[in-house]
Design an enzyme around this catalytic site. Structure first.
Site, mmCIF file in Angstrom:
data_model
loop_
_atom_site.group_PDB
_atom_site.id
_atom_site.type_symbol
_atom_site.label_atom_id
_atom_site.label_comp_id
_atom_site.label_asym_id
_atom_site.label_seq_id
_atom_site.Cartn_x
_atom_site.Cartn_y
_atom_site.Cartn_z
ATOM 1 N N ARG A 91 -7.640 -0.234 -7.336
ATOM 2 C CA ARG A 91 -8.151 1.032 -6.823
ATOM 3 C C ARG A 91 -7.058 2.091 -6.736
ATOM 4 N NH1 ARG A 91 -12.469 3.240 -5.044
ATOM 5 N NH2 ARG A 91 -12.389 4.924 -3.527
ATOM 6 N N ASN A 95 0.807 -1.214 0.000
ATOM 7 C CA ASN A 95 0.000 0.000 0.000
ATOM 8 C C ASN A 95 0.840 1.264 0.000
ATOM 9 O OD1 ASN A 95 -2.415 -1.422 -0.057
ATOM 10 N ND2 ASN A 95 -2.540 -1.552 2.175
ATOM 11 N N CYS A 101 -10.456 -5.047 -4.639
ATOM 12 C CA CYS A 101 -11.164 -6.150 -3.988
ATOM 13 C C CYS A 101 -12.641 -5.819 -3.822
ATOM 14 C CB CYS A 101 -10.546 -6.430 -2.610
ATOM 15 S SG CYS A 101 -9.069 -7.463 -2.675
#
Length: 457
Positions: free
Chosen positions: A104, A35, A128
């Site tokens: 995303r 991330n 997801c």
């Protein structure tokens, strides 16, 4: 039980075969944070000079983000876990949907492109299937900085207001501490004119990592990691070399796996204060934790039921909710797990119940009665973290399990099965072709054999 019929739908051919009830022992090398690496790749678009990123994890999500940058004209050179990024000759164009679909983090590019070039067009992203993750906070914040934004056929189109050559600073208060919105607005504000103040900002370590790299590039960002972040815009950002922080979610997953199997392992490198909420719950559930420098050792023993409630950092991370639930299924006593971040992140409950757990679910609150053992099955993970939870459950089960849906696992865990294998687990990635019926109804006319196949909706 799902019956196989002649109406075939081929699963992804790769799966993991896992022999349960084995003990983990040894050391795990933790990879760079997914991330963090994703948003740092987006931030590289802010400069025409080279960015060198070290400790980049080898993941399919990173590969997808790299392909997005390449589509914009960015030159990428990768060697092992290092990426050299050259964003000098970028071609501003609408990104193809097939590139951003399923990732995303692709939307992070909008803030960087808009503030550097004055325009950006990004299709609404995927990721997801764990519920709605609206981009309202991103859009409202960019508008406050002076952007004109429209959404046309699922494409977000942003440009500077008329007669403006730059975004301009603003006071922005987020309705919720959105990680993605905080990151997008920090990048956009870094090259804006004047001061930007973001209140109710997210405080996650990945945001702090982003701000550290941007400051190396010449940005002026203050108080990252706090609820109010201040950014003084600069005229230009330059290149730098930056090392991605360790992945706290990967580290937490292995620690939970050790607790679930009453094992002793050490994870490193880690930043222990990034895992404080998780370590507290592991200790509360009976594990012994020892912290030495950038390593954490755990000794699992006599799992006790504890309650958790997910929350933004520094609270318990939503990304470890599913793995921790797998641990609680075999804990002694009753526990309660409350998901507050995403409204559809309990797909693993039905799967765990099929393995023999006792979980009731209502309104994103799972009530768990611990059982002694789970049973091995053939399972299909529906998202990244639920796939990890299924593997942890399989490690504790009485027999062999087969876990499909590895396309999800490979998005966020680097060499997951190899790392487990080095700890003594009998786990192997295999290639087969099995079929399942898309329908949940039993077909009496099926000529193909029935399999114990449960898939999360």
């Amino acid at each position: 039980m799902v019956c196989v019929s002649n109406n075939k739908s081929y699963l992804k051919s790769q799966h993991l075969k896992i022999i349960g009830q084995k003990t983990l022992r040894g050391k795990v090398k933790i990879s760079g944070a997914k991330n963090s690496a994703l948003v740092l790749l987006a931030a590289s678009l802010l400069t025409d000079e080279k960015i060198i990123l070290d400790n980049v994890p080898l993941l399919t999500d990173i590969e997808k983000m790299g392909n997005i940058l390449k589509n914009l004209g960015v030159k990428l050179h990768n060697k092992d876990h290092q990426l050299i990024i050259d964003s000098k000759n970028i071609s501003i164009q609408e990104l193809p949907y097939e590139l951003v679909n399923g990732l995303r983090a692709s939307f992070f590019c909008i803030g960087a492109l808009l503030t550097r070039f004055g325009e950006a067009s990004i299709p609404l992203p995927g990721g997801c299937n764990i519920g709605e993750r609206p981009i309202n906070e991103h859009i409202n914040g960019l508008r406050a900085l002076g952007a004109e934004i429209i959404i046309d056929r699922d494409v977000v189109k942003a440009k500077l207001v008329k007669k403006k050559t730059k975004l301009f600073g603003a006071n922005i208060r987020l309705n919720c501490p959105s990680v993605g919105a905080t990151e997008t607005l920090i990048m956009a504000a870094s090259l804006a004119e004047g001061r930007t103040v973001i209140e109710n900002a997210a405080r996650e370590p990945e945001i702090q990592d982003l701000c550290q790299m941007l400051n190396k590039m010449g940005a002026k960002i203050y108080d990252s990691g706090k609820e109010k972040i201040i950014i003084d815009g600069v005229h230009k950002l330059h290149g730098c070399t930056h090392k991605v922080i360790p992945d706290r979610i990967e580290a937490g997953t292995f620690l939970i796996a050790a607790a679930a199997t009453s094992s002793s392992i050490t994870v490193s490198p880690v930043i222990p204060n990034h895992l404080e909420a998780v370590l507290n719950k592991l200790e509360e559930s009976g594990s012994k934790i020892i912290i030495k420098g950038n390593s954490i050792s755990i000794k699992g023993n006599n799992i006790k039921a504890v309650d958790i409630k997910t929350a933004p950092f520094p609270g318990f991370p939503t990304d470890l909710q599913a793995p921790f639930m797998a641990l609680m299924t075999i804990a002694k006593g009753r526990s309660k797990i409350t998901e507050t971040i995403f409204e559809n992140r309990m797909n693993h409950v039905d799967l765990l119940n099929q393995m023999g757990s006792s979980i009731t679910l209502k309104n994103n609150i799972a009530h768990i009665n611990g059982v002694k053992k789970l049973r091995g099955m053939t399972l299909v993970g529906s998202d990244l973290r639920s796939s990890a939870a299924l593997i942890i459950a399989a490690l504790t089960s009485k027999s062999v399990s087969y876990v499909y849906g590895l396309e999800h696992l490979d998005r966020g865990y680097e060499n997951f099965e190899q790392k487990l294998s080095k700890l003594g687990i009998e786990i192997k990635r295999q290639i087969t072709k099995q079929t399942i019926n898309k329908s949940k109804n039993r077909s009496s006319n099926s000529k193909l054999k029935e399999v114990s196949e449960i898939r999360a909706a």
